[in-house]
Design a protein around this motif. Structure first.
Motif, mmCIF file in Angstrom:
data_model
loop_
_atom_site.group_PDB
_atom_site.id
_atom_site.type_symbol
_atom_site.label_atom_id
_atom_site.label_comp_id
_atom_site.label_asym_id
_atom_site.label_seq_id
_atom_site.Cartn_x
_atom_site.Cartn_y
_atom_site.Cartn_z
ATOM 1 N N ALA A 29 7.759 -22.557 1.803
ATOM 2 C CA ALA A 29 6.698 -22.743 2.796
ATOM 3 C C ALA A 29 5.520 -21.809 2.560
ATOM 4 O O ALA A 29 4.384 -22.142 2.905
ATOM 5 N N THR A 30 5.758 -20.667 1.951
ATOM 6 C CA THR A 30 4.643 -19.745 1.702
ATOM 7 C C THR A 30 3.608 -20.347 0.754
ATOM 8 O O THR A 30 2.458 -19.923 0.744
ATOM 9 N N GLY A 31 4.007 -21.331 -0.026
ATOM 10 C CA GLY A 31 3.085 -21.993 -0.945
ATOM 11 C C GLY A 31 2.331 -23.163 -0.335
ATOM 12 O O GLY A 31 1.514 -23.793 -1.008
ATOM 13 N N LEU A 32 2.583 -23.467 0.936
ATOM 14 C CA LEU A 32 1.945 -24.618 1.564
ATOM 15 C C LEU A 32 0.423 -24.572 1.525
ATOM 16 O O LEU A 32 -0.203 -25.567 1.160
ATOM 17 N N PRO A 33 -0.221 -23.464 1.856
ATOM 18 C CA PRO A 33 -1.686 -23.481 1.809
ATOM 19 C C PRO A 33 -2.232 -23.885 0.436
ATOM 20 O O PRO A 33 -3.197 -24.650 0.355
ATOM 21 N N GLY A 34 -1.613 -23.419 -0.621
ATOM 22 C CA GLY A 34 -2.053 -23.801 -1.960
ATOM 23 C C GLY A 34 -1.858 -25.284 -2.227
ATOM 24 O O GLY A 34 -2.710 -25.928 -2.846
ATOM 25 N N ARG A 35 -0.746 -25.833 -1.739
ATOM 26 C CA ARG A 35 -0.506 -27.271 -1.934
ATOM 27 C C ARG A 35 -1.482 -28.110 -1.112
ATOM 28 O O ARG A 35 -1.907 -29.187 -1.553
ATOM 29 N N VAL A 36 -1.874 -27.616 0.060
ATOM 30 C CA VAL A 36 -2.882 -28.321 0.856
ATOM 31 C C VAL A 36 -4.205 -28.327 0.100
ATOM 32 O O VAL A 36 -4.878 -29.364 0.015
ATOM 33 N N MET A 37 -4.572 -27.205 -0.465
ATOM 34 C CA MET A 37 -5.814 -27.134 -1.252
ATOM 35 C C MET A 37 -5.767 -28.094 -2.444
ATOM 36 O O MET A 37 -6.748 -28.777 -2.742
ATOM 37 N N GLU A 38 -4.633 -28.156 -3.124
ATOM 38 C CA GLU A 38 -4.482 -29.081 -4.253
ATOM 39 C C GLU A 38 -4.610 -30.529 -3.800
ATOM 40 O O GLU A 38 -5.246 -31.347 -4.474
ATOM 41 N N ALA A 39 -3.997 -30.858 -2.671
ATOM 42 C CA ALA A 39 -4.064 -32.226 -2.147
ATOM 43 C C ALA A 39 -5.502 -32.587 -1.764
ATOM 44 O O ALA A 39 -5.950 -33.713 -2.002
ATOM 45 N N LEU A 40 -6.214 -31.633 -1.182
ATOM 46 C CA LEU A 40 -7.618 -31.888 -0.856
ATOM 47 C C LEU A 40 -8.427 -32.129 -2.131
ATOM 48 O O LEU A 40 -9.238 -33.055 -2.188
ATOM 49 N N ALA A 41 -8.202 -31.322 -3.144
ATOM 50 C CA ALA A 41 -8.940 -31.483 -4.405
ATOM 51 C C ALA A 41 -8.703 -32.862 -5.012
ATOM 52 O O ALA A 41 -9.620 -33.459 -5.586
ATOM 53 N N LYS A 42 -7.505 -33.395 -4.859
ATOM 54 C CA LYS A 42 -7.197 -34.731 -5.400
ATOM 55 C C LYS A 42 -8.001 -35.828 -4.719
ATOM 56 O O LYS A 42 -8.188 -36.903 -5.294
ATOM 57 N N TYR A 169 -15.014 -22.572 -0.143
ATOM 58 C CA TYR A 169 -15.449 -21.919 1.097
ATOM 59 C C TYR A 169 -14.371 -22.026 2.174
ATOM 60 O O TYR A 169 -14.190 -21.110 2.976
ATOM 61 N N TRP A 170 -13.657 -23.148 2.199
ATOM 62 C CA TRP A 170 -12.668 -23.411 3.250
ATOM 63 C C TRP A 170 -11.305 -22.828 2.942
ATOM 64 O O TRP A 170 -10.438 -22.798 3.813
ATOM 65 N N GLU A 171 -11.082 -22.365 1.723
ATOM 66 C CA GLU A 171 -9.753 -21.890 1.349
ATOM 67 C C GLU A 171 -9.217 -20.785 2.256
ATOM 68 O O GLU A 171 -8.050 -20.854 2.680
ATOM 69 N N PRO A 172 -9.987 -19.746 2.613
ATOM 70 C CA PRO A 172 -9.429 -18.723 3.503
ATOM 71 C C PRO A 172 -8.970 -19.295 4.853
ATOM 72 O O PRO A 172 -7.945 -18.881 5.385
ATOM 73 N N LEU A 173 -9.720 -20.249 5.369
ATOM 74 C CA LEU A 173 -9.353 -20.851 6.649
ATOM 75 C C LEU A 173 -8.092 -21.706 6.513
ATOM 76 O O LEU A 173 -7.201 -21.650 7.368
ATOM 77 N N VAL A 174 -7.994 -22.459 5.434
ATOM 78 C CA VAL A 174 -6.786 -23.251 5.172
ATOM 79 C C VAL A 174 -5.587 -22.321 5.022
ATOM 80 O O VAL A 174 -4.519 -22.572 5.589
ATOM 81 N N ARG A 175 -5.771 -21.231 4.293
ATOM 82 C CA ARG A 175 -4.672 -20.278 4.105
ATOM 83 C C ARG A 175 -4.270 -19.623 5.430
ATOM 84 O O ARG A 175 -3.096 -19.371 5.666
ATOM 85 N N ASP A 176 -5.235 -19.368 6.286
ATOM 86 C CA ASP A 176 -4.931 -18.783 7.589
ATOM 87 C C ASP A 176 -4.131 -19.760 8.467
ATOM 88 O O ASP A 176 -3.073 -19.405 8.988
ATOM 89 N N ILE A 177 -4.619 -20.959 8.601
ATOM 90 C CA ILE A 177 -3.972 -21.929 9.502
ATOM 91 C C ILE A 177 -2.608 -22.346 8.955
ATOM 92 O O ILE A 177 -1.597 -22.299 9.670
ATOM 93 N N PHE A 178 -2.548 -22.750 7.700
ATOM 94 C CA PHE A 178 -1.280 -23.227 7.129
ATOM 95 C C PHE A 178 -0.361 -22.084 6.701
ATOM 96 O O PHE A 178 0.779 -22.330 6.320
ATOM 97 N N GLY A 179 -0.848 -20.865 6.788
ATOM 98 C CA GLY A 179 -0.016 -19.699 6.516
ATOM 99 C C GLY A 179 0.639 -19.126 7.767
ATOM 100 O O GLY A 179 1.424 -18.187 7.685
ATOM 101 N N ARG A 180 0.337 -19.717 8.907
ATOM 102 C CA ARG A 180 0.950 -19.269 10.161
ATOM 103 C C ARG A 180 2.435 -19.587 10.155
ATOM 104 O O ARG A 180 2.883 -20.511 9.457
ATOM 105 N N GLN A 181 3.172 -18.864 10.972
ATOM 106 C CA GLN A 181 4.572 -19.209 11.164
ATOM 107 C C GLN A 181 4.610 -20.555 11.886
ATOM 108 O O GLN A 181 3.934 -20.741 12.894
ATOM 109 N N ALA A 182 5.358 -21.500 11.350
ATOM 110 C CA ALA A 182 5.440 -22.825 11.959
ATOM 111 C C ALA A 182 5.955 -22.726 13.390
ATOM 112 O O ALA A 182 6.869 -21.954 13.677
ATOM 113 N N HIS A 183 5.334 -23.496 14.265
ATOM 114 C CA HIS A 183 5.729 -23.612 15.671
ATOM 115 C C HIS A 183 5.582 -22.305 16.446
ATOM 116 O O HIS A 183 6.249 -22.119 17.462
ATOM 117 N N ASP A 184 4.724 -21.423 15.986
ATOM 118 C CA ASP A 184 4.489 -20.163 16.675
ATOM 119 C C ASP A 184 3.821 -20.463 18.024
ATOM 120 O O ASP A 184 2.731 -21.051 18.059
#
Length: 192
Positions: A29-42, A169-184
């Motif tokens: 799960a710690t890699g999720l923000p990176g995978r979201v960025m990759e999916a957006l790039a696609k 530009y959006w990567e830090p925000l994506v990493r912040d949101i998708f880097g949160r503990q799930a269901h916090d």
């Protein structure tokens, strides 16, 4: 070689097996923000026919949301709202909502999940559909939020001359949101 579980069927798993899998899932799960960025790039090489790529549409939507004073959760929602187009063209909104649901308040998830129906207002009548399908939600407390999302950010973001901010530009925000503990519960609040 990494450690694996002892079972061939889940019903035969032990406590140690499931502790191993739980830790493996947490690590993954710690890699999720990176995978979201990759999916957006696609999305830059996705659905054709528009004057901009699906990535550019997403970047414009997020840029417009930020310029409009949206909060960080709604900006990320604008960025990822069409991320499901690649694998689920007929229910992409559900895919995007499912992705963001564990990390944001219920309003944001609802808006992402319903945006496909609300977007129909702009085109369904040209294809023999019901452009007012969104009216079934007229009394919902987040109706206006979804209507605004679609009117101001989503349907307006197909302009090849619009100066959107780049994906980086959006990567830090994506990493912040998708880097949160799930269901916090600090972020994920149930429907009011």
């Amino acid at each position: 070689m990494s450690k694996t579980v002892s079972f061939l069927q889940m019903k035969d798993g032990t406590r140690d097996d499931y502790l191993l899998l739980d830790q493996s899932e947490r690590n993954f799960a710690t890699g999720l923000p990176g995978r979201v960025m990759e999916a957006l790039a696609k999305l830059d090489h996705s659905l054709e026919g528009y004057k901009v790529s699906r990535l550019e549409h997403s970047l414009q939507s997020a840029t417009r949301a930020e310029a409009d004073g949206a909060d960080e959760e709604m900006i990320v929602a604008a960025l990822i709202h069409d991320i499901g187009d690649e694998l689920a063209p007929y229910n992409h909104a559900e895919i995007a909502a499912g992705m963001i649901r564990p990390y944001v308040r219920a309003e944001v998830t609802w808006v992402v999940e319903q945006h496909g129906i609300f977007q129909m207002y702009y085109y369904a009548h040209h294809l023999g559909g019901d452009r007012n399908a969104r009216d079934r939600f007229r009394d919902h407390h987040w109706y206006a939020s979804c209507e605004r999302f679609c009117e101001r950010w989503d349907q307006a973001s197909f302009d090849p001359d619009y100066a959107s901010k780049p994906l980086s530009y959006w990567e830090p925000l994506v990493r912040d949101i998708f880097g949160r503990q799930a269901h916090d519960p600090r972020y994920v609040k149930s429907a009011a």
